[in-house]
Design a protein around this motif. Sequence first.
Motif, PDB file in Angstrom:
ATOM      1  N   SER A 172       0.834  -1.203   0.000  1.00  0.00           N
ATOM      2  CA  SER A 172       0.000   0.000   0.000  1.00  0.00           C
ATOM      3  C   SER A 172       0.867   1.251   0.000  1.00  0.00           C
ATOM      4  O   SER A 172       1.955   1.262   0.579  1.00  0.00           O
ATOM      5  CB  SER A 172      -0.895   0.007   1.248  1.00  0.00           C
ATOM      6  OG  SER A 172      -1.753   1.121   1.262  1.00  0.00           O
ATOM      7  N   VAL A 173       0.382   2.312  -0.663  1.00  0.00           N
ATOM      8  CA  VAL A 173       1.062   3.604  -0.659  1.00  0.00           C
ATOM      9  C   VAL A 173       0.009   4.701  -0.521  1.00  0.00           C
ATOM     10  O   VAL A 173      -1.078   4.613  -1.100  1.00  0.00           O
ATOM     11  CB  VAL A 173       1.861   3.853  -1.955  1.00  0.00           C
ATOM     12  CG1 VAL A 173       2.538   5.222  -1.913  1.00  0.00           C
ATOM     13  CG2 VAL A 173       2.907   2.764  -2.172  1.00  0.00           C
ATOM     14  N   CYS A 174       0.330   5.728   0.257  1.00  0.00           N
ATOM     15  CA  CYS A 174      -0.499   6.927   0.302  1.00  0.00           C
ATOM     16  C   CYS A 174       0.397   8.140   0.124  1.00  0.00           C
ATOM     17  O   CYS A 174       1.385   8.300   0.851  1.00  0.00           O
ATOM     18  CB  CYS A 174      -1.256   7.031   1.627  1.00  0.00           C
ATOM     19  SG  CYS A 174      -2.299   8.510   1.725  1.00  0.00           S
ATOM     20  N   ILE A 175       0.080   8.980  -0.853  1.00  0.00           N
ATOM     21  CA  ILE A 175       0.784  10.233  -1.089  1.00  0.00           C
ATOM     22  C   ILE A 175      -0.185  11.387  -0.841  1.00  0.00           C
ATOM     23  O   ILE A 175      -1.287  11.405  -1.388  1.00  0.00           O
ATOM     24  CB  ILE A 175       1.314  10.321  -2.533  1.00  0.00           C
ATOM     25  CG1 ILE A 175       2.451   9.328  -2.765  1.00  0.00           C
ATOM     26  CG2 ILE A 175       1.793  11.726  -2.845  1.00  0.00           C
ATOM     27  CD1 ILE A 175       3.022   9.377  -4.174  1.00  0.00           C
ATOM     28  N   THR A 176       0.223  12.336  -0.001  1.00  0.00           N
ATOM     29  CA  THR A 176      -0.522  13.574   0.172  1.00  0.00           C
ATOM     30  C   THR A 176       0.357  14.729  -0.296  1.00  0.00           C
ATOM     31  O   THR A 176       1.454  14.504  -0.817  1.00  0.00           O
ATOM     32  CB  THR A 176      -0.929  13.777   1.642  1.00  0.00           C
ATOM     33  OG1 THR A 176       0.242  14.017   2.434  1.00  0.00           O
ATOM     34  CG2 THR A 176      -1.666  12.551   2.173  1.00  0.00           C
ATOM     35  N   ASP A 177      -0.089  15.957  -0.081  1.00  0.00           N
ATOM     36  CA  ASP A 177       0.700  17.105  -0.509  1.00  0.00           C
ATOM     37  C   ASP A 177       1.981  17.270   0.296  1.00  0.00           C
ATOM     38  O   ASP A 177       2.900  17.966  -0.138  1.00  0.00           O
ATOM     39  CB  ASP A 177      -0.125  18.385  -0.404  1.00  0.00           C
ATOM     40  CG  ASP A 177      -1.211  18.454  -1.467  1.00  0.00           C
ATOM     41  OD1 ASP A 177      -1.139  17.672  -2.437  1.00  0.00           O
ATOM     42  OD2 ASP A 177      -2.133  19.270  -1.318  1.00  0.00           O
ATOM     43  N   ASP A 178       2.053  16.668   1.486  1.00  0.00           N
ATOM     44  CA  ASP A 178       3.247  16.869   2.315  1.00  0.00           C
ATOM     45  C   ASP A 178       3.790  15.593   2.949  1.00  0.00           C
ATOM     46  O   ASP A 178       4.623  15.658   3.856  1.00  0.00           O
ATOM     47  CB  ASP A 178       2.982  17.904   3.414  1.00  0.00           C
ATOM     48  CG  ASP A 178       1.745  17.601   4.237  1.00  0.00           C
ATOM     49  OD1 ASP A 178       1.340  18.466   5.019  1.00  0.00           O
ATOM     50  OD2 ASP A 178       1.187  16.496   4.079  1.00  0.00           O
ATOM     51  N   ALA A 179       3.350  14.425   2.489  1.00  0.00           N
ATOM     52  CA  ALA A 179       3.856  13.183   3.078  1.00  0.00           C
ATOM     53  C   ALA A 179       3.645  12.011   2.130  1.00  0.00           C
ATOM     54  O   ALA A 179       2.831  12.073   1.201  1.00  0.00           O
ATOM     55  CB  ALA A 179       3.170  12.896   4.412  1.00  0.00           C
ATOM     56  N   CYS A 180       4.397  10.954   2.383  1.00  0.00           N
ATOM     57  CA  CYS A 180       4.243   9.701   1.631  1.00  0.00           C
ATOM     58  C   CYS A 180       4.546   8.549   2.566  1.00  0.00           C
ATOM     59  O   CYS A 180       5.538   8.579   3.305  1.00  0.00           O
ATOM     60  CB  CYS A 180       5.182   9.679   0.431  1.00  0.00           C
ATOM     61  SG  CYS A 180       5.085   8.148  -0.544  1.00  0.00           S
ATOM     62  N   VAL A 181       3.699   7.528   2.559  1.00  0.00           N
ATOM     63  CA  VAL A 181       3.918   6.310   3.345  1.00  0.00           C
ATOM     64  C   VAL A 181       3.770   5.118   2.415  1.00  0.00           C
ATOM     65  O   VAL A 181       2.800   5.042   1.647  1.00  0.00           O
ATOM     66  CB  VAL A 181       2.923   6.181   4.508  1.00  0.00           C
ATOM     67  CG1 VAL A 181       3.214   4.912   5.317  1.00  0.00           C
ATOM     68  CG2 VAL A 181       2.966   7.396   5.412  1.00  0.00           C
ATOM     69  N   ALA A 182       4.718   4.210   2.471  1.00  0.00           N
ATOM     70  CA  ALA A 182       4.656   2.964   1.699  1.00  0.00           C
ATOM     71  C   ALA A 182       4.755   1.795   2.666  1.00  0.00           C
ATOM     72  O   ALA A 182       5.678   1.745   3.488  1.00  0.00           O
ATOM     73  CB  ALA A 182       5.790   2.910   0.683  1.00  0.00           C
ATOM     74  N   VAL A 183       3.814   0.877   2.579  1.00  0.00           N
ATOM     75  CA  VAL A 183       3.780  -0.292   3.454  1.00  0.00           C
ATOM     76  C   VAL A 183       4.112  -1.536   2.642  1.00  0.00           C
ATOM     77  O   VAL A 183       3.528  -1.770   1.575  1.00  0.00           O
ATOM     78  CB  VAL A 183       2.412  -0.456   4.126  1.00  0.00           C
ATOM     79  CG1 VAL A 183       2.392  -1.686   5.020  1.00  0.00           C
ATOM     80  CG2 VAL A 183       2.061   0.785   4.936  1.00  0.00           C
ATOM     81  N   ARG A 189       8.095   2.470   4.889  1.00  0.00           N
ATOM     82  CA  ARG A 189       8.957   3.631   4.737  1.00  0.00           C
ATOM     83  C   ARG A 189       8.071   4.869   4.666  1.00  0.00           C
ATOM     84  O   ARG A 189       6.928   4.788   4.224  1.00  0.00           O
ATOM     85  CB  ARG A 189       9.787   3.570   3.453  1.00  0.00           C
ATOM     86  CG  ARG A 189      10.616   2.342   3.267  1.00  0.00           C
ATOM     87  CD  ARG A 189      11.522   2.487   2.044  1.00  0.00           C
ATOM     88  NE  ARG A 189      12.767   3.176   2.395  1.00  0.00           N
ATOM     89  CZ  ARG A 189      13.586   3.723   1.515  1.00  0.00           C
ATOM     90  NH1 ARG A 189      13.277   3.719   0.229  1.00  0.00           N
ATOM     91  NH2 ARG A 189      14.708   4.292   1.891  1.00  0.00           N
ATOM     92  N   SER A 190       8.623   6.011   5.078  1.00  0.00           N
ATOM     93  CA  SER A 190       7.837   7.238   5.026  1.00  0.00           C
ATOM     94  C   SER A 190       8.717   8.428   4.696  1.00  0.00           C
ATOM     95  O   SER A 190       9.931   8.415   4.909  1.00  0.00           O
ATOM     96  CB  SER A 190       7.133   7.475   6.367  1.00  0.00           C
ATOM     97  OG  SER A 190       8.074   7.732   7.400  1.00  0.00           O
ATOM     98  N   SER A 196       3.170  10.666  14.400  1.00  0.00           N
ATOM     99  CA  SER A 196       3.932   9.723  15.222  1.00  0.00           C
ATOM    100  C   SER A 196       3.053   8.558  15.661  1.00  0.00           C
ATOM    101  O   SER A 196       3.538   7.428  15.823  1.00  0.00           O
ATOM    102  CB  SER A 196       4.512  10.435  16.449  1.00  0.00           C
ATOM    103  OG  SER A 196       3.481  11.014  17.231  1.00  0.00           O
ATOM    104  N   THR A 197       1.756   8.813  15.838  1.00  0.00           N
ATOM    105  CA  THR A 197       0.844   7.736  16.232  1.00  0.00           C
ATOM    106  C   THR A 197       0.708   6.691  15.126  1.00  0.00           C
ATOM    107  O   THR A 197       0.534   5.502  15.402  1.00  0.00           O
ATOM    108  CB  THR A 197      -0.544   8.300  16.577  1.00  0.00           C
ATOM    109  OG1 THR A 197      -1.000   9.137  15.491  1.00  0.00           O
ATOM    110  CG2 THR A 197      -0.502   9.109  17.856  1.00  0.00           C
ATOM    111  N   LEU A 198       0.775   7.144  13.857  1.00  0.00           N
ATOM    112  CA  LEU A 198       0.722   6.198  12.738  1.00  0.00           C
ATOM    113  C   LEU A 198       1.982   5.349  12.705  1.00  0.00           C
ATOM    114  O   LEU A 198       1.903   4.123  12.513  1.00  0.00           O
ATOM    115  CB  LEU A 198       0.559   6.946  11.416  1.00  0.00           C
ATOM    116  CG  LEU A 198       0.675   6.102  10.151  1.00  0.00           C
ATOM    117  CD1 LEU A 198      -0.371   4.990  10.124  1.00  0.00           C
ATOM    118  CD2 LEU A 198       0.557   6.978   8.903  1.00  0.00           C
ATOM    119  N   ALA A 199       3.141   5.979  12.862  1.00  0.00           N
ATOM    120  CA  ALA A 199       4.394   5.223  12.854  1.00  0.00           C
ATOM    121  C   ALA A 199       4.379   4.151  13.930  1.00  0.00           C
ATOM    122  O   ALA A 199       4.780   3.003  13.697  1.00  0.00           O
ATOM    123  CB  ALA A 199       5.573   6.183  13.064  1.00  0.00           C
TER     124      ALA A 199
END
Length: 232
Positions: A172-183, A189-190, A196-199
């Motif tokens: 899974s990946v989520c990209i916003t205007d100021d962040a990216c998270v890949a699972v 990776r981010s 911090s609660t998500l991490a």
Amino acid sequence: MMQHSHCKRITFLLLLVCLMGAGSSVYGQGRSYIKSVIQRWGDCRNVAITKTNGDLALHQRNAYVSSGIPKGMSDALDKLNDEGELIDDVVLTEDGRYLILYGNNGVIWNDIPYSLERKLREFNDENEVILSVTFNDAGDWVVITTNYYSASDASIQRWLKEGNEEYGMLWSVCITDDACVAVYQTGYRSLGNIPSTLASALRNTNIDVYRLKIAGSSWFFADLDGHFRYNM
């Protein structure tokens, strides 16, 4: 128009490093209402959340609850609901751009990046099953299929590949205007400002994360069966 300042920020971060019953739709008043409906459901397959431009959550095959989303998006969701289509993935940006992935590679969108549109058409022409799409208002995007993943920029593609080599299959990946998270299969990776609660939740969850969405300090993730965690 693409927000080039956000695009440059994502690129800079990447260089530094080289988320009711079936057949019903409900309209509510704000995120607190959506949270209460999710709790009533007991499971939730997917969401689209924003800081300023509405939210929605998916349940079972195509039921959904929403608040403040663009009318074109809600009309499309209602039509898919009436037709009994599986609503698979939903994306909504701060500027009101949206995408709905449904059925057998069906896609409905509004004002998505042209390069993303071309890639979706290409995968459709190749009979490649599209599993997930994410994009932001700056023009960054990632598409995950059964056999491939593709990104708007070579630096994003390299960054995803590095994670692939370290943590296994990309889920899974989520990209916003100021962040990216890949699972990935065994880790994540981010980039940018992720909560911090998500991490912490990603480090400690036993859920095989298949969907992940973030918006500011809010986040959601779930597995294929709708087991979820969120901070909204």
